[in-house]
Design an enzyme around this catalytic site. Structure first.
Site, PDB file in Angstrom:
ATOM      1  N   GLY A  64       0.819  -1.213   0.000  1.00 30.20           N
ATOM      2  CA  GLY A  64       0.000   0.000   0.000  1.00 30.20           C
ATOM      3  C   GLY A  64       0.853   1.264   0.000  1.00 30.20           C
TER       4      GLY A  64
ATOM      5  N   VAL B 132      16.856   8.180  -0.923  1.00 33.72           N
ATOM      6  CA  VAL B 132      17.659   7.072  -1.469  1.00 33.72           C
ATOM      7  C   VAL B 132      18.420   7.554  -2.703  1.00 33.72           C
ATOM      8  CG1 VAL B 132      17.524   4.809  -2.619  1.00 33.72           C
ATOM      9  CG2 VAL B 132      16.182   5.236  -0.538  1.00 33.72           C
TER      10      VAL B 132
ATOM     11  N   ARG C 282       0.870  -4.982  -5.366  1.00 33.89           N
ATOM     12  CA  ARG C 282       1.020  -6.221  -4.592  1.00 33.89           C
ATOM     13  C   ARG C 282       1.142  -7.294  -5.671  1.00 33.89           C
ATOM     14  NH1 ARG C 282      -0.590  -4.265   0.444  1.00 33.89           N
ATOM     15  NH2 ARG C 282      -2.305  -2.777   0.423  1.00 33.89           N
TER      16      ARG C 282
ATOM     17  N   ASP D 152       5.707  -5.483   5.863  1.00 36.78           N
ATOM     18  CA  ASP D 152       6.470  -6.716   6.116  1.00 36.78           C
ATOM     19  C   ASP D 152       6.298  -7.764   5.021  1.00 36.78           C
ATOM     20  OD1 ASP D 152       3.940  -7.248   6.952  1.00 36.78           O
ATOM     21  OD2 ASP D 152       4.486  -7.743   9.021  1.00 36.78           O
TER      22      ASP D 152
ATOM     23  N   THR E  74       4.230   2.112   5.718  1.00 38.90           N
ATOM     24  CA  THR E  74       2.817   1.713   5.726  1.00 38.90           C
ATOM     25  C   THR E  74       2.076   2.599   6.721  1.00 38.90           C
ATOM     26  OG1 THR E  74       1.220   0.036   6.440  1.00 38.90           O
ATOM     27  CG2 THR E  74       3.436  -0.203   7.294  1.00 38.90           C
TER      28      THR E  74
ATOM     29  N   ASP F 112      -0.161   1.646   8.559  1.00 35.11           N
ATOM     30  CA  ASP F 112      -0.694   0.814   9.647  1.00 35.11           C
ATOM     31  C   ASP F 112       0.169   0.798  10.916  1.00 35.11           C
ATOM     32  OD1 ASP F 112      -2.635   0.136   7.791  1.00 35.11           O
ATOM     33  OD2 ASP F 112      -1.657  -1.730   7.204  1.00 35.11           O
TER      34      ASP F 112
ATOM     35  N   ASP G 237       2.300  -1.321  11.649  1.00 36.90           N
ATOM     36  CA  ASP G 237       2.215  -2.696  12.149  1.00 36.90           C
ATOM     37  C   ASP G 237       3.473  -3.511  11.868  1.00 36.90           C
ATOM     38  OD1 ASP G 237       1.933  -2.832   9.415  1.00 36.90           O
ATOM     39  OD2 ASP G 237       0.260  -4.228   9.425  1.00 36.90           O
TER      40      ASP G 237
ATOM     41  N   ARG H  55      -5.418  -2.827   8.725  1.00 38.58           N
ATOM     42  CA  ARG H  55      -5.318  -4.277   8.486  1.00 38.58           C
ATOM     43  C   ARG H  55      -5.578  -5.022   9.792  1.00 38.58           C
ATOM     44  NH1 ARG H  55      -3.127  -6.456   3.931  1.00 38.58           N
ATOM     45  NH2 ARG H  55      -2.064  -4.548   3.419  1.00 38.58           N
TER      46      ARG H  55
ATOM     47  N   GLU I 176     -16.044   7.818  22.311  1.00 41.61           N
ATOM     48  CA  GLU I 176     -16.695   7.181  23.471  1.00 41.61           C
ATOM     49  C   GLU I 176     -16.300   5.697  23.575  1.00 41.61           C
ATOM     50  OE1 GLU I 176     -18.211   9.830  22.002  1.00 41.61           O
ATOM     51  OE2 GLU I 176     -17.963  10.761  23.971  1.00 41.61           O
TER      52      GLU I 176
HETATM   53  O1  F6P Z   1      -1.558  -1.640   4.569  1.00 45.48           O
HETATM   54  C1  F6P Z   1      -2.197  -0.458   4.260  1.00 45.48           C
HETATM   55  C2  F6P Z   1      -3.676  -0.686   4.020  1.00 45.48           C
HETATM   56  O2  F6P Z   1      -4.269   0.540   3.681  1.00 45.48           O
HETATM   57  C3  F6P Z   1      -4.418  -1.367   5.160  1.00 45.48           C
HETATM   58  O3  F6P Z   1      -4.745  -0.481   6.196  1.00 45.48           O
HETATM   59  C4  F6P Z   1      -5.601  -1.924   4.429  1.00 45.48           C
HETATM   60  O4  F6P Z   1      -6.158  -3.031   5.127  1.00 45.48           O
HETATM   61  C5  F6P Z   1      -5.008  -2.341   3.121  1.00 45.48           C
HETATM   62  O5  F6P Z   1      -3.838  -1.569   2.933  1.00 45.48           O
HETATM   63  C6  F6P Z   1      -5.916  -2.159   1.925  1.00 45.48           C
HETATM   64  O6  F6P Z   1      -5.262  -2.718   0.835  1.00 45.48           O
HETATM   65  P1  F6P Z   1      -5.572  -2.389  -0.700  1.00 45.48           P
HETATM   66  O7  F6P Z   1      -4.567  -1.402  -1.145  1.00 45.48           O
HETATM   67  O8  F6P Z   1      -5.341  -3.687  -1.385  1.00 45.48           O
HETATM   68  O9  F6P Z   1      -6.960  -1.879  -0.798  1.00 45.48           O
END
Ligand code: F6P
Length: 325
Positions: A16, A28, A77, A108, A130, A132, A134, A176, A192
């Site tokens: 992403g 870079v 991807r 990752d 990313t 996320d 994560d 994710r 809340e």
């Molecule tokens: O990893 C980044 C992210 O935006 C996640 O938060 C989400 O679940 C996923 O990518 C969505 O992926 P795609 O780009 O395939 O819609």
């Protein structure tokens, strides 16, 4: 293009897109040239590596990009790369283009691809990018701060309407399988309730009770932040309607969270991580992931980095509950 005897570095973005990836690409390219390399941009992530979409970059080809979201190199991807044949072909292409090192900017999944290339003899250097946050080996991933601020702005806007009309709004955010965006935006947005993949969901206890208790304490509008990784946004809405008697509005923020001009933090972190990724390759510290640890930018061996784990602490979850009273 004139022939050159210089060593070569390739750079790609994968997975992403995230704000700050362009800052990392720029770093870079500029660090690579500074240390004496020819630098090549690979379009569309690993798909572009397989297809040979590889072209030289210059100091000027990365001008005016530090302020832009997304990635100028584009990303993908790649299911094809995710096979042993794909990895072999990726390594062949890296050799064909005489790449002495490859910088991979992504999550990752992208690092696992880089590790596979490393096992085929291609020196790699990885940068965590990313929204996320994560990636376990690092405290911080490029794009996270921009996404947090985007979600915070969305919550603030939705809250104005929830306040004015005395409504209940459920806001589903990305992340994710991780709840970093959800938790921190719930805290920053004064929600809340917050529903996270890291905590088993009990809708009565975690959502219905805070709304009813809040109403009894005088609250007349409610914001519920739901992490997409829980996958229960519709169910939560139905339960609120059935048990509280109000029909919540549901806002799924989607790609609004991924784009946009990067914050200072993402520009600076992307820049520093980009320089570090090149320095690791240049100093022979190959096959490492750049990570942020207690404010320091360091390198960690890729296998070690991929084996690490991190999660949201119970303290942070408790704090968000206390703050939502
Ligand atoms: O990893 C980044 C992210 O935006 C996640 O938060 C989400 O679940 C996923 O990518 C969505 O992926 P795609 O780009 O395939 O819609």
């Amino acid at each position: 293009m004139t022939a050159s005897n210089k060593k070569r570095i390739g750079v790609l973005t994968s997975g992403g897109d995230a704000p700050g990836m362009n800052a990392a690409i720029r770093a870079v390219v500029r660090a690579g040239i500074y240390y004496g390399y020819d630098v090549f941009g690979i379009e569309n992530g690993y798909s572009g590596l397989l297809a040979g979409d590889i072209s030289p970059m210059t100091l000027r080809s990365v001008s005016e990009i530090i302020n832009r979201g997304g990635t100028i190199l584009k990303t993908s991807r790649s299911p094809e790369f995710n096979t042993p044949e794909g990895v072999n072909r990726g390594a062949e292409m890296a050799r064909l283009f005489k790449l002495d090192g490859l910088v991979v900017i992504g999550g990752d999944g992208s690092f696992r691809g880089a590790r596979d290339l490393a096992k085929k003899g291609i020196p790699v250097s990885c940068i965590p990018g990313t929204i996320d946050n994560d990636i376990s080996c690092t405290d911080y991933t490029i794009g996270y701060d921009t996404a947090l601020n985007t979600v915070k702005d969305a919550i603030d806007r939705i809250k104005d309407t929830a306040y004015s009309h005395e409504r209940c709004s459920i806001i589903e955010v990305m992340g994710r399988g991780a709840g970093y965006i959800a938790l921190n935006c719930a805290i920053a947005g004064g929600a809340e309730a917050c529903v996270l993949p890291e905590k088993p969901l009990d809708i009565d206890e975690d959502v219905i009770k805070p709304i009813i208790d809040g109403r009894n304490r005088g609250k007349d509008h409610f914001i519920i932040v739901a992490a997409e990784g829980v996958g229960k946004t519709d169910e939560i809405a139905a339960e609120i309607k059935a048990k509280v008697g109000i029909t919540p509005t549901v806002s799924i923020l989607g790609y609004i969270q991924r784009g946009g001009s990067p914050t200072v933090r993402d520009r600076v972190t992307g820049s520093l991580m980009g320089v570090k990724a090149v320095e690791l390759l240049h100093s022979g510290n190959i096959n490492q992931v750049v990570a942020s640890h207690s404010g320091q930018i360091i390198g960690l061996p890729i296998d070690e980095a991929l084996a690490m784990t991190k999660t949201i602490s119970e303290y942070e979850i408790l704090a968000s509950t206390i703050l939502s009273l």
